[in-house]
Design a protein around this motif. Structure first.
Motif, PDB file in Angstrom:
ATOM      1  N   LYS A   2       0.836  -1.188   0.000  1.00 38.17           N
ATOM      2  CA  LYS A   2       0.000   0.000   0.000  1.00 38.17           C
ATOM      3  C   LYS A   2       0.879   1.249   0.000  1.00 38.17           C
ATOM      4  CE  LYS A   2      -3.856   1.618   2.845  1.00 38.17           C
ATOM      5  NZ  LYS A   2      -4.616   2.292   1.788  1.00 38.17           N
ATOM      6  N   LEU A   3       0.464   2.251  -0.754  1.00 36.17           N
ATOM      7  CA  LEU A   3       1.214   3.510  -0.812  1.00 36.17           C
ATOM      8  C   LEU A   3       1.285   4.122   0.581  1.00 36.17           C
ATOM      9  CD1 LEU A   3       2.608   5.791  -2.407  1.00 36.17           C
ATOM     10  CD2 LEU A   3       0.345   6.747  -2.864  1.00 36.17           C
ATOM     11  N   LEU A   4       2.488   4.401   1.040  1.00 31.36           N
ATOM     12  CA  LEU A   4       2.708   4.957   2.376  1.00 31.36           C
ATOM     13  C   LEU A   4       2.926   6.469   2.295  1.00 31.36           C
ATOM     14  CD1 LEU A   4       5.184   2.257   3.757  1.00 31.36           C
ATOM     15  CD2 LEU A   4       2.746   2.513   4.313  1.00 31.36           C
ATOM     16  N   PRO A   5       2.804   7.160   3.443  1.00 32.39           N
ATOM     17  CA  PRO A   5       3.183   8.575   3.466  1.00 32.39           C
ATOM     18  C   PRO A   5       4.679   8.741   3.147  1.00 32.39           C
ATOM     19  CG  PRO A   5       1.895   7.989   5.411  1.00 32.39           C
ATOM     20  CD  PRO A   5       2.251   6.705   4.719  1.00 32.39           C
ATOM     21  N   ALA A   6       5.035   9.938   2.695  1.00 32.06           N
ATOM     22  CA  ALA A   6       6.404  10.215   2.248  1.00 32.06           C
ATOM     23  C   ALA A   6       7.437   9.828   3.299  1.00 32.06           C
ATOM     24  CB  ALA A   6       6.534  11.695   1.896  1.00 32.06           C
ATOM     25  N   ASP A   7       7.217  10.244   4.542  1.00 28.75           N
ATOM     26  CA  ASP A   7       8.222   9.965   5.576  1.00 28.75           C
ATOM     27  C   ASP A   7       8.411   8.468   5.790  1.00 28.75           C
ATOM     28  OD1 ASP A   7       8.470  12.666   5.842  1.00 28.75           O
ATOM     29  OD2 ASP A   7       7.693  12.793   7.878  1.00 28.75           O
ATOM     30  N   GLU A   8       7.323   7.724   5.720  1.00 31.22           N
ATOM     31  CA  GLU A   8       7.449   6.268   5.917  1.00 31.22           C
ATOM     32  C   GLU A   8       8.169   5.600   4.751  1.00 31.22           C
ATOM     33  OE1 GLU A   8       3.854   4.283   7.321  1.00 31.22           O
ATOM     34  OE2 GLU A   8       3.180   6.157   8.243  1.00 31.22           O
ATOM     35  N   ILE A   9       7.984   6.129   3.563  1.00 32.62           N
ATOM     36  CA  ILE A   9       8.735   5.599   2.408  1.00 32.62           C
ATOM     37  C   ILE A   9      10.234   5.827   2.628  1.00 32.62           C
ATOM     38  CG2 ILE A   9       9.205   5.901  -0.050  1.00 32.62           C
ATOM     39  CD1 ILE A   9       6.215   6.579  -0.416  1.00 32.62           C
ATOM     40  N   VAL A  10      10.593   7.051   3.022  1.00 27.05           N
ATOM     41  CA  VAL A  10      12.006   7.345   3.269  1.00 27.05           C
ATOM     42  C   VAL A  10      12.532   6.483   4.411  1.00 27.05           C
ATOM     43  CG1 VAL A  10      13.672   9.122   3.934  1.00 27.05           C
ATOM     44  CG2 VAL A  10      11.753   9.706   2.415  1.00 27.05           C
ATOM     45  N   VAL A  54      23.943  14.060  -1.914  1.00 26.21           N
ATOM     46  CA  VAL A  54      22.626  13.428  -1.979  1.00 26.21           C
ATOM     47  C   VAL A  54      21.954  13.778  -3.303  1.00 26.21           C
ATOM     48  CG1 VAL A  54      20.323  13.332  -0.925  1.00 26.21           C
ATOM     49  CG2 VAL A  54      22.349  13.620   0.525  1.00 26.21           C
ATOM     50  N   LEU A  55      21.332  12.784  -3.902  1.00 24.39           N
ATOM     51  CA  LEU A  55      20.510  13.026  -5.092  1.00 24.39           C
ATOM     52  C   LEU A  55      19.107  12.480  -4.857  1.00 24.39           C
ATOM     53  CD1 LEU A  55      19.890  13.620  -8.114  1.00 24.39           C
ATOM     54  CD2 LEU A  55      20.953  11.417  -8.669  1.00 24.39           C
ATOM     55  N   ILE A  56      18.119  13.372  -4.887  1.00 21.33           N
ATOM     56  CA  ILE A  56      16.717  12.954  -4.913  1.00 21.33           C
ATOM     57  C   ILE A  56      16.291  13.065  -6.372  1.00 21.33           C
ATOM     58  CG2 ILE A  56      14.389  13.322  -4.018  1.00 21.33           C
ATOM     59  CD1 ILE A  56      16.492  12.788  -1.809  1.00 21.33           C
ATOM     60  N   ASN A  57      15.990  11.934  -6.974  1.00 22.91           N
ATOM     61  CA  ASN A  57      15.731  11.888  -8.412  1.00 22.91           C
ATOM     62  C   ASN A  57      14.277  11.560  -8.723  1.00 22.91           C
ATOM     63  OD1 ASN A  57      16.311  11.483 -11.321  1.00 22.91           O
ATOM     64  ND2 ASN A  57      15.883   9.343 -10.817  1.00 22.91           N
ATOM     65  N   GLY A  58      13.598  12.462  -9.396  1.00 28.64           N
ATOM     66  CA  GLY A  58      12.238  12.193  -9.827  1.00 28.64           C
ATOM     67  C   GLY A  58      12.225  11.307 -11.064  1.00 28.64           C
ATOM     68  N   LEU A  59      11.328  10.320 -11.093  1.00 30.75           N
ATOM     69  CA  LEU A  59      11.275   9.391 -12.233  1.00 30.75           C
ATOM     70  C   LEU A  59      10.493   9.952 -13.418  1.00 30.75           C
ATOM     71  CD1 LEU A  59      10.820   5.922 -10.478  1.00 30.75           C
ATOM     72  CD2 LEU A  59      12.847   6.821 -11.654  1.00 30.75           C
ATOM     73  N   TYR A  78      11.022  17.442  -2.777  1.00 35.74           N
ATOM     74  CA  TYR A  78      11.554  18.218  -1.654  1.00 35.74           C
ATOM     75  C   TYR A  78      10.976  17.759  -0.319  1.00 35.74           C
ATOM     76  CZ  TYR A  78      14.557  21.373  -4.199  1.00 35.74           C
ATOM     77  OH  TYR A  78      15.587  21.871  -4.938  1.00 35.74           O
ATOM     78  N   VAL A  79       9.735  17.306  -0.312  1.00 39.26           N
ATOM     79  CA  VAL A  79       9.175  16.718   0.908  1.00 39.26           C
ATOM     80  C   VAL A  79      10.018  15.500   1.313  1.00 39.26           C
ATOM     81  CG1 VAL A  79       7.189  15.491   1.880  1.00 39.26           C
ATOM     82  CG2 VAL A  79       6.831  17.576   0.513  1.00 39.26           C
ATOM     83  N   VAL A  80      10.417  14.727   0.322  1.00 36.89           N
ATOM     84  CA  VAL A  80      11.264  13.560   0.585  1.00 36.89           C
ATOM     85  C   VAL A  80      12.650  13.995   1.064  1.00 36.89           C
ATOM     86  CG1 VAL A  80      12.522  11.699  -0.609  1.00 36.89           C
ATOM     87  CG2 VAL A  80      10.031  11.925  -0.862  1.00 36.89           C
ATOM     88  N   PHE A  81      13.224  15.017   0.428  1.00 39.09           N
ATOM     89  CA  PHE A  81      14.557  15.452   0.874  1.00 39.09           C
ATOM     90  C   PHE A  81      14.523  15.906   2.332  1.00 39.09           C
ATOM     91  CE2 PHE A  81      17.740  18.621   1.886  1.00 39.09           C
ATOM     92  CZ  PHE A  81      18.849  17.809   1.811  1.00 39.09           C
ATOM     93  N   ARG A  82      13.429  16.572   2.712  1.00 38.57           N
ATOM     94  CA  ARG A  82      13.285  17.012   4.110  1.00 38.57           C
ATOM     95  C   ARG A  82      13.509  15.855   5.077  1.00 38.57           C
ATOM     96  NH1 ARG A  82       8.882  16.008   7.010  1.00 38.57           N
ATOM     97  NH2 ARG A  82       8.466  17.219   8.907  1.00 38.57           N
ATOM     98  N   ARG A  83      12.906  14.720   4.794  1.00 40.51           N
ATOM     99  CA  ARG A  83      13.034  13.570   5.676  1.00 40.51           C
ATOM    100  C   ARG A  83      14.435  12.949   5.587  1.00 40.51           C
ATOM    101  NH1 ARG A  83      11.030  11.922  10.424  1.00 40.51           N
ATOM    102  NH2 ARG A  83      10.962   9.650  10.602  1.00 40.51           N
ATOM    103  N   GLU A 113      10.449  23.290   4.026  1.00 37.55           N
ATOM    104  CA  GLU A 113      11.527  22.814   4.901  1.00 37.55           C
ATOM    105  C   GLU A 113      12.582  22.069   4.085  1.00 37.55           C
ATOM    106  OE1 GLU A 113       8.537  22.285   8.732  1.00 37.55           O
ATOM    107  OE2 GLU A 113       9.785  20.588   8.142  1.00 37.55           O
ATOM    108  N   GLY A 114      12.127  21.276   3.149  1.00 36.33           N
ATOM    109  CA  GLY A 114      13.064  20.568   2.273  1.00 36.33           C
ATOM    110  C   GLY A 114      13.885  21.524   1.433  1.00 36.33           C
TER     111      GLY A 114
END
Lengths: 338, 338
Positions: free
Chosen positions: A232-240, A261-266, A275-280, B17-18
């Motif tokens: 199941k799709l999780l919230p962003a923080d839980e994915i990270v 660090v590289l946050i790469n969008g597919l 950026y929400v993901v980078f925050r975590r 924040e990110g």
């Protein structure tokens, strides 16, 4: 997943015509073949660096051809390897006597063709070629991944290998030295991603796989290869929180380390979410006492319109840090000296 | 349209924040409010330029804050205007005595709030503020569009207004001169787009509109505003053949003109397809004897995961050409001097 294209069979040729028309001062092609892309920026005596692979991943692979990075790129059809002949033609074009380094991802078709191209360069043109195969994906690491048979797929982390090796070549290092740098970058980069939706290869005309409206797949590859867990799709923080520890524990990255660090969008996942993901990621790395020297967030290696993203870490020593921070200028990637 | 987010109500705060964590050397915020983004790069005596608007369009708007472009950006929730107070706080932060120029898109909420902020700057802080409202969208031009009541929406073409005005301010032009440049860029830029799919505002949780699996909408706005024609999805060349002449005829752009071109992806349309579109734009402009001085292809003003793209032309004179080609460096847009 609607496409703004003409005939599917003309998709890559028309894309390339657009690219050459948009960047005439920076890019051209060898052997009268649009698929043999080379930089117009030539530095006599510099080691040439070439890459290649299937299309559908822009700005990977061709987007990193330019000043301070790569000199050529063989371009295949969507998700298809280019030919050994195309790789060889580029090799002849970019060699200026110092030899050529091939850097490409760990896919069988690419390995087969690049190996053949290296032989052609040796026998037919007496050009010395060395090869570095990038395999940074943690999710596809088999049990033998630290041994000879590396099953790790090459994914977004290859950007760091290009960046470091390209900067090393721009510093006029020898072929052996540029190869050493590329191998060091490969050894110190790890990536893992999450896929949320499929993409459509134009010639195929339907999604490459199906996934539920409320599902995600941890560890999916950039062609939709099977990952390590679908759920199941999780919230962003839980994915990270699920992905990042697997990356950290793989190398492992340790307290006191310094990383890029590289946050790469597919493709289909907006920059806002990246950026929400980078925050975590930033929170966790701080807690682990791993310091961040450089951050990249955006689309660096896509799978056309696939939704999802990946996280890559590159462990830095003084040399890699200098090379990551060096200036680069391609049509698709620009960085002022940091 | 699955999202990698946490709670929808925290989406923009967590994105910000990110962003601050990723770019600590370049960006910070005023008045202890994440939504009041300002550049850390300060040039004493330079005209300050601020923008603002709703979120969901990255790299628009905040992505253009940095060297050679903007000094501040007020950030609203997704597709919502920021407040006049936030705009005013930024104004105080970025004024260094030369006054402040507001550049923003033609949306009622933004106009209302920026006008109020300008009054607050005048009465409460004695800062001189001028405003330029960008409205480049050809599709939303009402019958009165050349008169006082301009119905044109501000869309991707505002990038060119930022670029030219930002370079003018970096040249230390006066507030009147920077405003003159911004108005000239507005007068000479036109945009039109096509939308293929909706996007989902996180707090709403469902698509903003519906569109058939085989449909497109010519002239759709970047919040999904109604365009000028909905119909069957056409091949890329036919889409360009429908859109580009309407742009060319609007200014009009004429034989012998020189232009900068922006092909802007709305989010869900891959870069590969944007280049297929540029190929056709290039063909048509060549046939019209309109020369291309500079090309931008990529995501410059998105609507989160919406599929589609827009085409913008900026007619250049010597001054605008110099300013477009000037160096700029923000976290989201980098250009070496051309």
């Amino acid at each position: 997943m609607k496409k703004i294209i003409n005939k599917p069979e003309n998709f890559i040729a028309e894309m390339l015509e657009g690219i050459y028309a948009a960047h005439p001062d920076q890019l051209t092609y060898a052997n009268n073949d649009l698929h043999c892309l080379v930089s117009k920026h030539k530095v006599p005596g510099k080691v040439g660096i070439s890459t290649g692979g299937g299309s559908g991943h822009l700005p990977l692979f061709l987007g990193y051809v330019g000043k301070g990075m790569l000199d050529g790129c063989a371009i295949g059809d969507v998700f298809q390897s280019p030919s050994a002949e195309q790789m060889f033609e580029i090799t002849k074009e970019i060699d200026s006597g110092a030899g050529v380094l091939y850097i490409y991802g760990n896919y069988n078709g690419d390995i087969f063709n690049f190996d053949m191209a290296a032989e052609m360069a040796d026998f037919e043109a007496e050009i010395r070629v060395e090869s570095v195969v990038a395999g940074d994906d943690v999710a596809s690491a088999g049990p033998a991944n630290r041994g000879e048979k590396n099953t790790r797929r090459g994914v977004a982390g290859i950007f760091f290998v290009y960046k470091c090796a390209g900067a090393a070549a721009a510093e006029m290092m020898s072929l052996d030295e540029v190869k050493r740098v590329a191998l060091k970058a490969c050894d110190n980069v790890r990536t893992m991603g999450v896929g949320l939706s499929p993409c459509i290869v134009p010639r195929v005309g339907k999604p490459g796989f199906s996934i539920g409206d409320d599902e995600m797949e941890i560890g999916m590859g950039i062609h939709g290869e099977t990952g390590i867990r679908r759920g199941k799709l999780l919230p962003a923080d839980e994915i990270v929180d699920e992905i990042l520890p697997q990356i950290i524990n793989d190398l492992p990255y340790k307290s006191g380390d310094e990383v890029a660090v590289l946050i790469n969008g597919l493709g289909g996942t907006p920059l806002e979410e990246q950026y929400v993901v980078f925050r975590r990621v930033h929170q966790i790395l701080q807690a682990e006492n791993i310091s961040i020297a450089r951050v990249y967030v955006g689309e660096y290696a896509t799978a056309m319109e696939m939704a999802g993203l990946s996280i890559s870490l590159l462990k830095l020593d003084d040399e890699l840090k200098r090379l990551v921070k060096a200036q680069a200028e391609t049509p698709f990637f620009k960085q002022f000296q940091l």
